[in-house]
Write a protein that holds these residues in place. Structure first.
Motif, PDB file in Angstrom:
ATOM      1  N   PHE A   9       0.154  16.696   0.452  1.00  0.00           N
ATOM      2  CA  PHE A   9      -0.673  16.518  -0.739  1.00  0.00           C
ATOM      3  C   PHE A   9      -0.980  17.877  -1.365  1.00  0.00           C
ATOM      4  CE2 PHE A   9      -1.669  13.180   2.355  1.00  0.00           C
ATOM      5  CZ  PHE A   9      -1.345  12.044   1.638  1.00  0.00           C
ATOM      6  N   PRO A  10       0.011  18.494  -1.987  1.00  0.00           N
ATOM      7  CA  PRO A  10      -0.167  19.849  -2.535  1.00  0.00           C
ATOM      8  C   PRO A  10      -1.251  19.949  -3.600  1.00  0.00           C
ATOM      9  CG  PRO A  10       1.897  18.875  -3.293  1.00  0.00           C
ATOM     10  CD  PRO A  10       1.383  17.997  -2.201  1.00  0.00           C
ATOM     11  N   SER A  11      -1.569  18.834  -4.286  1.00  0.00           N
ATOM     12  CA  SER A  11      -2.614  18.877  -5.312  1.00  0.00           C
ATOM     13  C   SER A  11      -4.005  18.890  -4.699  1.00  0.00           C
ATOM     14  CB  SER A  11      -2.490  17.673  -6.249  1.00  0.00           C
ATOM     15  OG  SER A  11      -2.912  16.485  -5.602  1.00  0.00           O
ATOM     16  N   GLY A  12      -4.096  18.573  -3.406  1.00  0.00           N
ATOM     17  CA  GLY A  12      -5.393  18.488  -2.752  1.00  0.00           C
ATOM     18  C   GLY A  12      -6.048  17.131  -2.895  1.00  0.00           C
ATOM     19  N   LYS A  13      -5.349  16.175  -3.524  1.00  0.00           N
ATOM     20  CA  LYS A  13      -5.921  14.848  -3.714  1.00  0.00           C
ATOM     21  C   LYS A  13      -4.847  13.787  -3.451  1.00  0.00           C
ATOM     22  CE  LYS A  13      -8.847  14.221  -7.009  1.00  0.00           C
ATOM     23  NZ  LYS A  13      -9.462  14.059  -8.353  1.00  0.00           N
ATOM     24  N   ALA A  14      -5.195  12.809  -2.606  1.00  0.00           N
ATOM     25  CA  ALA A  14      -4.291  11.713  -2.301  1.00  0.00           C
ATOM     26  C   ALA A  14      -4.619  10.508  -3.168  1.00  0.00           C
ATOM     27  CB  ALA A  14      -4.406  11.336  -0.830  1.00  0.00           C
TER      28      ALA A  14
ATOM     29  N   ILE B 189       0.851  -1.193   0.000  1.00  0.00           N
ATOM     30  CA  ILE B 189       0.000   0.000   0.000  1.00  0.00           C
ATOM     31  C   ILE B 189       0.885   1.241   0.000  1.00  0.00           C
ATOM     32  CG2 ILE B 189      -1.883   1.199   1.178  1.00  0.00           C
ATOM     33  CD1 ILE B 189      -2.455  -1.518   2.598  1.00  0.00           C
ATOM     34  N   LYS B 190       0.691   2.085  -1.001  1.00  0.00           N
ATOM     35  CA  LYS B 190       1.535   3.265  -1.156  1.00  0.00           C
ATOM     36  C   LYS B 190       0.675   4.521  -1.213  1.00  0.00           C
ATOM     37  CE  LYS B 190       3.540   4.015  -5.157  1.00  0.00           C
ATOM     38  NZ  LYS B 190       4.459   3.911  -6.314  1.00  0.00           N
ATOM     39  N   TYR B 191       1.072   5.541  -0.450  1.00  0.00           N
ATOM     40  CA  TYR B 191       0.370   6.815  -0.404  1.00  0.00           C
ATOM     41  C   TYR B 191       1.172   7.860  -1.169  1.00  0.00           C
ATOM     42  CZ  TYR B 191      -1.908   4.528   3.570  1.00  0.00           C
ATOM     43  OH  TYR B 191      -2.585   3.634   4.377  1.00  0.00           O
ATOM     44  N   THR B 192       0.541   8.532  -2.125  1.00  0.00           N
ATOM     45  CA  THR B 192       1.217   9.562  -2.909  1.00  0.00           C
ATOM     46  C   THR B 192       0.262  10.721  -3.165  1.00  0.00           C
ATOM     47  OG1 THR B 192       0.542   8.616  -5.036  1.00  0.00           O
ATOM     48  CG2 THR B 192       2.628   7.821  -4.103  1.00  0.00           C
ATOM     49  N   ASP B 193       0.827  11.823  -3.643  1.00  0.00           N
ATOM     50  CA  ASP B 193       0.005  12.930  -4.131  1.00  0.00           C
ATOM     51  C   ASP B 193      -0.431  12.599  -5.557  1.00  0.00           C
ATOM     52  OD1 ASP B 193      -0.840  15.915  -3.781  1.00  0.00           O
ATOM     53  OD2 ASP B 193       0.136  15.848  -5.736  1.00  0.00           O
ATOM     54  N   SER B 194      -1.622  13.037  -5.936  1.00  0.00           N
ATOM     55  CA  SER B 194      -2.165  12.654  -7.242  1.00  0.00           C
ATOM     56  C   SER B 194      -1.331  13.173  -8.413  1.00  0.00           C
ATOM     57  CB  SER B 194      -3.604  13.155  -7.382  1.00  0.00           C
ATOM     58  OG  SER B 194      -3.653  14.561  -7.350  1.00  0.00           O
ATOM     59  N   LEU B 195      -0.583  14.265  -8.211  1.00  0.00           N
ATOM     60  CA  LEU B 195       0.219  14.826  -9.290  1.00  0.00           C
ATOM     61  C   LEU B 195       1.691  14.429  -9.204  1.00  0.00           C
ATOM     62  CD1 LEU B 195      -1.279  18.437  -9.609  1.00  0.00           C
ATOM     63  CD2 LEU B 195      -1.835  16.371 -10.915  1.00  0.00           C
TER      64      LEU B 195
ATOM     65  N   LYS C 107      -6.328   1.560  -7.364  1.00  0.00           N
ATOM     66  CA  LYS C 107      -5.948   2.945  -7.087  1.00  0.00           C
ATOM     67  C   LYS C 107      -7.177   3.686  -6.581  1.00  0.00           C
ATOM     68  CE  LYS C 107      -2.041   3.550 -10.252  1.00  0.00           C
ATOM     69  NZ  LYS C 107      -1.470   4.367 -11.357  1.00  0.00           N
ATOM     70  N   ALA C 108      -7.089   4.196  -5.370  1.00  0.00           N
ATOM     71  CA  ALA C 108      -8.185   4.949  -4.769  1.00  0.00           C
ATOM     72  C   ALA C 108      -7.773   6.409  -4.647  1.00  0.00           C
ATOM     73  CB  ALA C 108      -8.529   4.376  -3.396  1.00  0.00           C
ATOM     74  N   TYR C 109      -8.528   7.284  -5.283  1.00  0.00           N
ATOM     75  CA  TYR C 109      -8.267   8.721  -5.232  1.00  0.00           C
ATOM     76  C   TYR C 109      -9.239   9.350  -4.243  1.00  0.00           C
ATOM     77  CZ  TYR C 109      -5.751   7.973  -9.643  1.00  0.00           C
ATOM     78  OH  TYR C 109      -4.885   7.524 -10.614  1.00  0.00           O
ATOM     79  N   MET C 110      -8.728  10.171  -3.328  1.00  0.00           N
ATOM     80  CA  MET C 110      -9.603  10.775  -2.346  1.00  0.00           C
ATOM     81  C   MET C 110      -9.150  12.186  -1.999  1.00  0.00           C
ATOM     82  SD  MET C 110      -8.492   8.417   0.905  1.00  0.00           S
ATOM     83  CE  MET C 110      -9.751   9.116   1.948  1.00  0.00           C
ATOM     84  N   PRO C 111     -10.099  13.082  -1.653  1.00  0.00           N
ATOM     85  CA  PRO C 111      -9.738  14.455  -1.284  1.00  0.00           C
ATOM     86  C   PRO C 111      -8.817  14.456  -0.075  1.00  0.00           C
ATOM     87  CG  PRO C 111     -12.100  14.261  -1.671  1.00  0.00           C
ATOM     88  CD  PRO C 111     -11.548  12.862  -1.642  1.00  0.00           C
ATOM     89  N   ALA C 112      -7.875  15.384  -0.062  1.00  0.00           N
ATOM     90  CA  ALA C 112      -6.917  15.471   1.037  1.00  0.00           C
ATOM     91  C   ALA C 112      -7.158  16.714   1.883  1.00  0.00           C
ATOM     92  CB  ALA C 112      -5.489  15.482   0.488  1.00  0.00           C
ATOM     93  N   ASP C 113      -8.390  17.203   1.903  1.00  0.00           N
ATOM     94  CA  ASP C 113      -8.701  18.428   2.653  1.00  0.00           C
ATOM     95  C   ASP C 113      -9.404  18.110   3.969  1.00  0.00           C
ATOM     96  OD1 ASP C 113     -11.028  17.493   1.584  1.00  0.00           O
ATOM     97  OD2 ASP C 113     -11.706  19.404   0.752  1.00  0.00           O
TER      98      ASP C 113
END
Length: 244
Positions: A190-195, A54-60, A175-181
């Motif tokens: 998560f500078p893009s606002g999405k993890a 399981i890896k956590y990254t910023d969407s961009l 791959k699960a995309y979720m808001p990081a706010d």
């Protein structure tokens, strides 16, 4: 944020469909059945072990890993065992337990229909009607499909992608995309606002599993009208809404 995502994924899986052609989506309107078929294949699996990275990254910036953990799963006909990030999740004959060694807490709940593999309530029709915007399934080749879900605002995820072998109904990557706010989130992570949480499945094994993996009695005992932790978990706090 990372703690919230971990807890969300810890808590919290029909029939085979015909392909229209090698590079086309499956028959419109039947996509939800692919999710059900995937969930059912893990629910009824016997003697199935596998690993998940399981890896956590910023969407961009998916090449830069913010955090990485691993999990091990063992499934057998509705019983399951998972070890992830210092937490054991065990379902046996009577209960589903979550044993957090970091917090020294044992959570006891009723047996679950599905193991925590899909990370969403697959068979909850209200959930799909409320939160899902679109769902598509596309054939990558003659044995692999990609399922993509887009969610409406207000859902935990913004989108969800599954790559799986449809001949065996085994996932290879999610791959699960979720808001990081969320409250407490470090905006620098998560500078893009999405993890993006990427789950990579490997090491599928169907060797015989020992029944001891699914034994709740290793952790708890019911006596004196309440649940008690057993050694070596003496001192762990018990959380439950189950009444005997």
């Amino acid at each position: 944020m990372i703690h919230y995502v971990k807890q969300t994924f810890l808590t919290s899986v029909a029939c085979c469909l015909m392909l229209c052609a090698a590079a086309q989506a499956v028959i419109p309107g039947t996509e939800i059945m692919e999710m059900v078929q995937l969930a059912e294949s893990y629910r009824h699996a016997k003697n199935l072990s596998f690993n998940v990275d399981i890896k956590y990254t910023d969407s961009l910036d998916t090449d830069t890993t913010i955090e990485q953990i691993s999990a091990n799963y063992k499934l057998h006909g509705g019983y399951y065992y998972t070890y992830i990030d210092s937490t054991e999740i065990v379902q046996g004959n009577r209960y589903s337990l979550r044993v957090s060694h970091t917090d020294s807490v044992i959570s006891i709940r009723s047996r679950q229909t599905y193991p925590d593999v899909m990370n969403m309530p697959v068979t909850d029709t209200l959930y799909w009607k409320t939160f899902v915007q679109s769902l598509t399934v596309t054939a990558v080749n003659d044995s692999v499909r990609t399922l993509k879900i887009k969610f409406k605002p207000g859902a935990l995820y913004s989108s969800y992608e599954v790559k799986y072998n449809f001949k065996r109904y085994r996932m290879t990557q999610v791959k699960a995309y979720m808001p990081a706010d969320l409250p407490g989130t470090d905006p620098d992570l998560f500078p893009s606002g999405k993890a993006v949480i990427t789950f990579t499945f490997s090491g599928y094994d169907t060797s015989l599993l020992d029944a001891g993996w699914f034994n709740e009695d290793k952790y708890i005992i019911y006596q004196g009208g309440q649940f008690q932790p057993k050694a070596p978990y003496t001192g762990y706090f018990i959380e439950t809404n189950i009444t005997q």
